[in-house]
Enzyme design. Sequence first.
Site, mmCIF file in Angstrom:
data_model
loop_
_atom_site.group_PDB
_atom_site.id
_atom_site.type_symbol
_atom_site.label_atom_id
_atom_site.label_comp_id
_atom_site.label_asym_id
_atom_site.label_seq_id
_atom_site.Cartn_x
_atom_site.Cartn_y
_atom_site.Cartn_z
ATOM 1 C CB VAL A 71 -0.686 -0.144 1.240
ATOM 2 C CG1 VAL A 71 -1.675 1.224 1.160
ATOM 3 C CG2 VAL A 71 -1.855 -1.072 0.980
ATOM 4 C CD GLU A 72 2.238 3.478 3.741
ATOM 5 O OE1 GLU A 72 2.500 4.329 3.231
ATOM 6 O OE2 GLU A 72 1.262 3.126 4.885
#
Length: 330
Positions: free
Chosen positions: A118-119
């Site tokens: 996600v990051e």
Amino acid sequence: MKKLIITLMLVAFTGTPSFAVPLTDEALAFADRLYSKYGIDPLKTALLIQSADYSDKALSLMDRQFEKSGWGMYRKSMVTDNRSNKGGRFYLEHRPSLELAYAQYGVTPEIIAAILAVETNYGDYKLPHRAVDVLSTLGFYYPRRADYFRSELEALLAYAEKNGMDPFSFMSSYAGAVGIPQFMPSNISKYGIDFGGDNIADLVNSKTDAIGSVGNYLAKFGWQKDKPTAIKLRGTGFDSFLGQGYDPKFTVKELEDAGIIFALPANQEEKVNVIRLQTDKGFEHWAIFSNFRTIMRYNNSANYALAVLLISKNIEEERKRLEAGNTGGS
């Protein structure tokens, strides 16, 4: 007096008092503080702030974060086949580091991988902003959280000074988070670790260090090894449990006695809370455990935490599929 001296020196040095990020009294006081705390030359700090670019983009994005969108839209954007497929390969490539983090910190390897997914797309996404630009802009021109972002700018400059690094070399998100795991600068020294054994905690270039640092971060915020994170619910009786925040308050048994059905078996004495999320097909209800709250310490969004959990489950399935294929299984 020191502020006046710095201002006069800057005017003499640049020939003009017109700056990309103007040197307000707050900015000059900031330079004084870094000198008092870290011995950083105040003129150096003032020149750095002067050289920072004002970021309209950071300001415009701060009040419309994607995590605040509806769960249906957020899930569709974040829980993708690409992240799952890539996550299975990422696990196999970095298995030693992921499994060492599990042994050392108790954090599920797939959860660590999902957070990195996600990051920064497992470290492959190129961050678009210079951290100095973002943090200077938000620290001096975003009143709602200016103190917080000035403290993060301070942490970045102190870290760069200590390690002999160019502050302008750090790329970041629109909020100033840096590196593969997207740590805010103050968290680099608190939770960033050298997990590769080279005596450098490099969160910008080392996926191994990023893996260990995420594990360390979650462990420090109370991750419970091999405990559940969230379980989907169905049935009735939700209303009396809603609106109670995110910290677990009720037992599984209390929910079941109220007519709520857990999609997976759960220890009746475990503490949970209940959240309701909007989708394009109606509401979803989830029982959230302590580990869910821990993921929210990374990003204070229920959408984020649930997306991490679902991606982690998909990574696990893809990893098992790849392992079966590698051994001739079906």
